[in-house]
Design a protein around this motif. Structure first.
Motif, PDB file in Angstrom:
ATOM      1  N   UNK A   1       0.824  -1.208   0.000  1.00 31.26           N
ATOM      2  CA  UNK A   1       0.000   0.000   0.000  1.00 31.26           C
ATOM      3  C   UNK A   1       0.859   1.260   0.000  1.00 31.26           C
ATOM      4  N   UNK A   2       1.917   1.263   0.823  1.00 32.58           N
ATOM      5  CA  UNK A   2       2.766   2.450   0.900  1.00 32.58           C
ATOM      6  C   UNK A   2       3.513   2.686  -0.414  1.00 32.58           C
ATOM      7  N   UNK A   3       3.979   1.626  -1.049  1.00 32.60           N
ATOM      8  CA  UNK A   3       4.655   1.765  -2.342  1.00 32.60           C
ATOM      9  C   UNK A   3       3.676   2.289  -3.387  1.00 32.60           C
ATOM     10  N   UNK A   4       2.474   1.748  -3.385  1.00 35.75           N
ATOM     11  CA  UNK A   4       1.457   2.212  -4.337  1.00 35.75           C
ATOM     12  C   UNK A   4       1.105   3.679  -4.100  1.00 35.75           C
ATOM     13  N   UNK A   5       1.003   4.055  -2.818  1.00 34.87           N
ATOM     14  CA  UNK A   5       0.717   5.450  -2.490  1.00 34.87           C
ATOM     15  C   UNK A   5       1.854   6.360  -2.944  1.00 34.87           C
ATOM     16  N   UNK A   6       3.095   5.886  -2.790  1.00 31.96           N
ATOM     17  CA  UNK A   6       4.230   6.683  -3.207  1.00 31.96           C
ATOM     18  C   UNK A   6       4.265   6.932  -4.698  1.00 31.96           C
ATOM     19  N   UNK A   7       3.753   5.995  -5.478  1.00 34.15           N
ATOM     20  CA  UNK A   7       3.724   6.174  -6.933  1.00 34.15           C
ATOM     21  C   UNK A   7       2.517   6.989  -7.373  1.00 34.15           C
ATOM     22  N   UNK A   8       1.361   6.739  -6.720  1.00 32.85           N
ATOM     23  CA  UNK A   8       0.130   7.417  -7.142  1.00 32.85           C
ATOM     24  C   UNK A   8       0.015   8.820  -6.570  1.00 32.85           C
ATOM     25  N   UNK A   9       0.457   9.035  -5.349  1.00 36.42           N
ATOM     26  CA  UNK A   9       0.302  10.326  -4.695  1.00 36.42           C
ATOM     27  C   UNK A   9       1.597  10.661  -3.937  1.00 36.42           C
ATOM     28  N   UNK A  10       2.649  11.069  -4.658  1.00 39.26           N
ATOM     29  CA  UNK A  10       3.942  11.339  -4.013  1.00 39.26           C
ATOM     30  C   UNK A  10       3.892  12.465  -2.995  1.00 39.26           C
ATOM     31  N   UNK A  11       3.026  13.470  -3.226  1.00 36.75           N
ATOM     32  CA  UNK A  11       2.949  14.592  -2.284  1.00 36.75           C
ATOM     33  C   UNK A  11       2.421  14.130  -0.929  1.00 36.75           C
ATOM     34  N   UNK A  12       1.387  13.285  -0.939  1.00 39.55           N
ATOM     35  CA  UNK A  12       0.841  12.794   0.320  1.00 39.55           C
ATOM     36  C   UNK A  12       1.858  11.888   1.023  1.00 39.55           C
ATOM     37  N   UNK A  13       2.580  11.090   0.247  1.00 49.94           N
ATOM     38  CA  UNK A  13       3.599  10.211   0.832  1.00 49.94           C
ATOM     39  C   UNK A  13       4.702  11.032   1.476  1.00 49.94           C
ATOM     40  N   UNK A  14       5.138  12.087   0.792  1.00 49.29           N
ATOM     41  CA  UNK A  14       6.160  12.967   1.365  1.00 49.29           C
ATOM     42  C   UNK A  14       5.656  13.589   2.661  1.00 49.29           C
ATOM     43  N   UNK A  15       4.371  13.986   2.682  1.00 51.60           N
ATOM     44  CA  UNK A  15       3.797  14.566   3.897  1.00 51.60           C
ATOM     45  C   UNK A  15       3.840  13.556   5.052  1.00 51.60           C
ATOM     46  N   UNK A  16       3.574  12.274   4.767  1.00 50.71           N
ATOM     47  CA  UNK A  16       3.639  11.245   5.802  1.00 50.71           C
ATOM     48  C   UNK A  16       5.050  11.118   6.372  1.00 50.71           C
ATOM     49  N   UNK A  17       6.033  11.089   5.474  1.00 55.33           N
ATOM     50  CA  UNK A  17       7.416  10.934   5.909  1.00 55.33           C
ATOM     51  C   UNK A  17       7.856  12.137   6.737  1.00 55.33           C
ATOM     52  N   UNK A  18       7.474  13.348   6.299  1.00 56.21           N
ATOM     53  CA  UNK A  18       7.850  14.552   7.034  1.00 56.21           C
ATOM     54  C   UNK A  18       7.174  14.612   8.396  1.00 56.21           C
ATOM     55  N   UNK A  19       5.956  14.115   8.482  1.00 54.11           N
ATOM     56  CA  UNK A  19       5.264  14.089   9.775  1.00 54.11           C
ATOM     57  C   UNK A  19       5.958  13.129  10.739  1.00 54.11           C
ATOM     58  N   UNK A  20       6.407  11.976  10.218  1.00 51.32           N
ATOM     59  CA  UNK A  20       7.148  11.032  11.058  1.00 51.32           C
ATOM     60  C   UNK A  20       8.437  11.673  11.562  1.00 51.32           C
ATOM     61  N   UNK A  21       9.142  12.357  10.664  1.00 48.84           N
ATOM     62  CA  UNK A  21      10.374  13.034  11.051  1.00 48.84           C
ATOM     63  C   UNK A  21      10.108  14.100  12.110  1.00 48.84           C
ATOM     64  N   UNK A  22       8.993  14.831  11.966  1.00 45.80           N
ATOM     65  CA  UNK A  22       8.660  15.864  12.936  1.00 45.80           C
ATOM     66  C   UNK A  22       8.388  15.297  14.321  1.00 45.80           C
ATOM     67  N   UNK A  23       7.689  14.165  14.379  1.00 49.06           N
ATOM     68  CA  UNK A  23       7.401  13.552  15.677  1.00 49.06           C
ATOM     69  C   UNK A  23       8.678  13.018  16.338  1.00 49.06           C
ATOM     70  N   UNK A  24       9.563  12.463  15.527  1.00 42.80           N
ATOM     71  CA  UNK A  24      10.827  11.971  16.074  1.00 42.80           C
ATOM     72  C   UNK A  24      11.668  13.147  16.576  1.00 42.80           C
ATOM     73  N   UNK A  25      11.637  14.246  15.832  1.00 42.11           N
ATOM     74  CA  UNK A  25      12.391  15.434  16.248  1.00 42.11           C
ATOM     75  C   UNK A  25      11.894  15.930  17.603  1.00 42.11           C
ATOM     76  N   UNK A  26      10.570  15.895  17.797  1.00 41.65           N
ATOM     77  CA  UNK A  26      10.011  16.335  19.072  1.00 41.65           C
ATOM     78  C   UNK A  26      10.449  15.405  20.202  1.00 41.65           C
ATOM     79  N   UNK A  27      10.493  14.098  19.945  1.00 40.65           N
ATOM     80  CA  UNK A  27      10.908  13.149  20.975  1.00 40.65           C
ATOM     81  C   UNK A  27      12.393  13.287  21.313  1.00 40.65           C
ATOM     82  N   UNK A  28      13.205  13.679  20.331  1.00 43.91           N
ATOM     83  CA  UNK A  28      14.633  13.833  20.583  1.00 43.91           C
ATOM     84  C   UNK A  28      14.942  15.057  21.426  1.00 43.91           C
ATOM     85  N   UNK A  29      13.967  15.955  21.565  1.00 43.88           N
ATOM     86  CA  UNK A  29      14.155  17.151  22.383  1.00 43.88           C
ATOM     87  C   UNK A  29      13.790  16.912  23.848  1.00 43.88           C
TER      88      UNK A  29
END
Length: 432
Positions: free
Chosen positions: A64-92
């Motif tokens: 599903x994630x691979x299919x989403x990355x091909x069909x809707x790259x902008x939404x997939x990028x948003x998911x990855x950036x949100x994960x990075x943001x949450x990890x950044x908050x935990x590292x603080x």
């Protein structure tokens, strides 16, 4: 000769379409331990962080994630950036907070995701994603084990297996993943023998009268090895030679007897050196090796005193041995130039050298590495009595070399006197 036919292209479609996303993901990872680690991290990401976004089994979520990355790259990028943001908050968070995330581990968290996307043709702006990662300047400083701490571990070791793992780790500096791949054929003792003996006679010794060899002299004596070579990551492209002290080699040989008693036969060359407890020669995995050392360190009281937070310690459980090795070797003297000595020591850690081109332009014979390693053996020996014996032997060797040098100088002077006397006698006989 390999040939792709038109019928295969018409009937089968693309290779990627006939292979699942996870299959391609696994095909792109060579090392077995890396494959396990990446799979474990990716599963935690797809079934944990994206639990409410994706559905189904682990395999279905990956598709599903691979299919989403091909069909809707902008939404997939948003998911990855949100994960990075949450990890950044935990590292603080404070280091002792239960949700704290060590920022040094953030790249490792995203490597499996990048591998999944790359192997399935999903394009992501990774430079943009990397720029959102937290800085690593808030990582608690760590150190290596000290000799005293390693001695404490040996006192609390439950058996020969614990002792062998500890001494091999401390005297070779190999990574934790290297233990899992070690076979008995990867361990070879090295002897110092008289020149012209010892079979192959590979390598150069400390003088013209002896050499280092994988075979001891043929005089029937039971020679003691001066060290032993481990071929780390054998049978892979990452293979490199490491070495262990006589103390560690003796510990492995003691464990070999226990190994044989448990299995009911002597180990064969292809059998794993370190195995699981029991009568089967099944290899001990990296997590199992780590847990073994954790139990010993806990019993010695080394983990409680060095705890920084729930999952953070001032000494990494296995990398602490590697740091001990690095410090001991770098502080030991060498007969070579400082630069060549440093490059050889980097080789023995599995590094390419000081720069990436060193591996191509600075070729070192394995026995030259062994000779370099021998200078560090006293610093890497854990037992105080054994280290004192080595120091005394080194001192006796140095005294012997000085006496030989003195004898050679005296012989030169005698020869010069005799030659001078002969010339004087010649001149006198001719009336000069």
């Amino acid at each position: 000769m390999i040939k792709i036919t038109r019928e295969e292209l018409r009937d089968g479609g693309s290779a990627a379409s006939r292979t699942g996303p996870l299959d391609l993901f696994w095909q792109g990872i060579r090392a077995e331990e890396t494959r396990k680690t990446y799979t474990r991290t990716l599963r935690r990401l797809l079934c944990g962080a994206l639990e409410e976004v994706l559905e189904g089994t682990f395999e279905e979520r990956a598709a599903q994630l691979v299919r989403l990355g091909k069909d809707d790259p902008d939404r997939t990028l948003d998911l990855v950036l949100r994960i990075s943001g949450k990890i950044r908050a935990r590292s603080s968070l404070p280091h002792d907070h239960p949700d704290y995330f060590n920022p040094s581990g953030v790249p490792n968290y995203f490597k499996p995701l990048k591998k999944l996307f790359d192997m399935n043709g999903v394009t992501m702006p990774w430079k943009r994603i990397y720029s959102t990662f937290p800085e690593s300047d808030n990582v608690t400083e760590s150190r290596g084990w000290t000799r005293g701490e390693i001695q404490s571990m040996l006192r609390f070791a439950k058996g020969s297996a614990d002792r062998a793992v500890i001494l091999v780790a401390a005297s070779s500096g190999i990574r934790a993943g290297g233990f899992e791949l070690l076979r008995w054929s990867d361990l070879r003792p090295i002897y110092r023998v008289a020149a012209g003996e010892g079979g192959s006679g590979e390598g150069d010794g400390s003088s013209s009268s002896d050499v280092l060899s994988f075979e001891h002299g043929g005089d029937g004596t039971t020679a003691e090895p001066v060290c032993a070579m481990l071929t780390v990551y054998a049978r892979t492209n990452a293979s490199y030679p490491a070495f262990v002290t006589p103390e560690a080699y003796a510990a492995v040989m003691d464990y070999r007897n226990v190994w044989a008693a448990e299995v009911g036969r002597s180990p064969e060359p292809g059998d794993p050196i370190f195995k699981r407890v029991g009568s089967l020669p099944a290899k001990a995995t990296t997590p199992l090796i780590k847990r073994r050392i954790e139990k010993v360190a806990d019993a010695a009281g080394l983990r409680a005193s060095g705890r920084k937070s729930r999952n953070l310690f001032d000494v990494p459980i296995m990398n602490g041995f590697r740091r001990f090795w690095n410090k001991a070797c770098k502080e030991s003297s060498s007969r070579e130039s400082p630069l060549s000595s440093l490059i050889r020591k980097e080789y023995m850690m599995g590094h390419v050298g000081l720069v990436s081109l060193d591996r191509n332009y600075f070729k070192t014979h394995v026995m030259e590495l062994a000779e370099e390693y021998l200078q560090s053996v006293p610093h890497l020996t854990i037992d105080d009595a054994a280290r004192l014996r080595l120091a005394n032997a080194r001192q006796s060797e140095r005294i012997g070399l000085l006496e030989d040098e003195k004898d050679r100088e005296i012989a030169k002077l005698r020869l010069m006197v005799e030659q001078l006397a002969g010339r004087i006698e010649s001149y006198s006989s001719r009336g000069i």
